[in-house]
Scaffold this active site. Sequence first.
Site, mmCIF file in Angstrom:
data_model
loop_
_atom_site.group_PDB
_atom_site.id
_atom_site.type_symbol
_atom_site.label_atom_id
_atom_site.label_comp_id
_atom_site.label_asym_id
_atom_site.label_seq_id
_atom_site.Cartn_x
_atom_site.Cartn_y
_atom_site.Cartn_z
ATOM 1 C CD GLU A 158 -2.125 5.813 8.294
ATOM 2 O OE1 GLU A 158 -2.049 7.112 8.084
ATOM 3 O OE2 GLU A 158 -1.701 5.105 9.121
ATOM 4 C CG ASP A 159 -4.421 3.060 3.131
ATOM 5 O OD1 ASP A 159 -3.608 2.725 4.156
ATOM 6 O OD2 ASP A 159 -5.619 2.556 3.466
#
Length: 712
Positions: free
Chosen positions: A76-77
């Site tokens: 996600e990051d």
Amino acid sequence: MMRQFELVEQVKSYDPTADEDALNRAYVYTMKQHGAQRRASGDPYFSHPIEVAGILTRYKLDTASIISALLHDTIEDTDATQAEIEKMFGPDVARLVDGVTKLSRIELQSDRSKQAENFRKLVLAMSEDIRVLLIKLADRLHNMRTLKYIASDEKRRRIALETMEIYAPLAERIGMSEIKNELEDLAFAELHPEVRDSIVARLNFLREQGTHLIERIIGELERRLKESGVEAEVTGREKMPYSIWRKMQTKNVAFEQLSDIMAFRVIVKDVNDCYHALGVIHSRYPMVPGRFKDYISTPKPNGYRSLHTGVLGPESHRIEIQIRSQEMHDVAELGVAAHWTYKTGHHPADGTQYRWLRELLDAMEHAASPEEFLEHTKLEMFQDQVFCFTPKGDLIALPRGACPVDFAYAVHSKVGDTCVGAKINGRIMPLRTPLNNGDQVEIVTSKAQSPNPTWERFVVTAKARARIRRFVRTQQRNQYLDLGRAMLGRAFKQEGYEMTEKAIEGVLKIFKEDSVEDLTVLVGQGTIPARDVVVAIYPELKTTAKPDNVVSLRRRTQKSRGPAMPIRGLIPGMAMHFAACCHPLPGDRIVGIVTTGKGVTIHTIDCEMLEQYAETPERWLDIAWNEDPKQDEAHVGRINLVVQNEPGSLGSLSTVIAKNLGNITNLKITNRSADFFEMLLDIEVRDVKHLTNIIAALRATPAINSVERARK
Ligand code: MN
């Protein structure tokens, strides 16, 4: 922050066979991926996944879970991909990281507090592997521990609320009361700081005052139990501020009583000792009524077992006591983890206790059915439901197998009635597509659309089915209404009157109907003859009425014929059947007779039976066969034959019919003499031309004297 070697040591301490190299690689990978990213606290971002992994070592999770915890935010990051993770750490880790990533994405969707229970179910359903849920809970726990660093009041509040309503109950559901208590208390501190501060201050005050008292109570309980031969460890525990507050709220009391803030716990060897200890305590101290609960004979759904009781204990202080074995205690604190350890008989010293998880996964893979697996874990995974989102982020819970039409009806009846299409996760999909957990569904509507009866074949919700059926019924009623109006109009005209609603209103009582519309529908269905209505209004006409037109109020429910109508001039959905007297075939000239209680009966135009309807022309319907009837549909034609009574004549009869592709469905000898048979024959044919061909062929057969189509 746990250092690399500490984490590896920690895992090795309970799993000597852990893949040290993979753990080291994951640790380095997450540091590299998150690089210079920072947390709101100012710490490097990678401290977060490392802390999450550390939390999970307390539950002795397997190496794949610890590695997945380290990587849980990388997809996600950072620029990490699932493919890369799979290549580096294998499919198991890649799948777990993907599961946690998907859960995090749902979180972003909306304000879920309105539908807390549905969100809890969704999280469970999305956590197809229980390890995904465990990683998620550890992730949330660490985020809550560092919540205070988030600057936005609104964001802190939202996260705390979500923790209170979604994650703490989930931790409780799988029996992890340690995590549940900490999550609740951290959320409580955010949501009601003043309340919590005052409770903590009060607790500190009472603690200072009561330390010796608590020690004395523990001492006395231990002594009494020992005297009676029960070996027990007694502890006094302060309740968490949040549970004190909740108790104050639900019971509406102030916490002055010691029993409201302290819980005593008696840990004994086994189940027998639990009841033994209970007996000792009850025989020595007066019981407080209504406080005794036996969760050993009836465990809580999450597996919790313990005896609870309240007594007027040492020095007449009202106290609460929980009595349990060490095993029950571990299960209560650590949940499914400990449960599995005990169930499989591995004890903490032998280094295999993490195996609960292996065996859990094994059970999951080899269970005959999801139900069997759930039985094993006592986890409700909601396998029978799917949870989908509206574009606004509202959550809609549906039974498994539900399609966009079900979804549309669940949103609103009007949305269902007018839906023409659906976008699932942004793509146009057929209305019958089965929905999956987490799908975002956008329904396309059109005012011109109405419920399609074919939807009934694939919808699964009762609401959708009921609405579709209701619509079809309404449509049918409207058709009967139109037909009834036409028939009444003709009946009035027949007698030289003009039909008016007012006139009909005047006779509603006679027919025991409430409205002109209801009565008209009954006329349309054929339940009430139109002429009866006219006669009711103009009684002088009665004398000319035929006996078979006597008012009949008896009603029969009438089912409509399913398939498409081969006949023009009928109203779709209207009950219709072919007369048994003349057996109309496609190609025949036909007429419809509205028959009391039966809808419309189709006769051939030359049927003798029609004579009896000569006086009631309002019952006649002008109808005709469709030009292009379905070629494959069979109709029954009836013929009368005279056949010579000699060997082989019946054989040649059936041969001729079969050669001409007719199918005899019924044969009846009506008269028999020495020389001839007279008989009646039903034959399945396509249409009148087909039957005519067969009749011609029969006439050309020597053994057959005469052939006529039956007219009555
Ligand atoms: Mn995280």
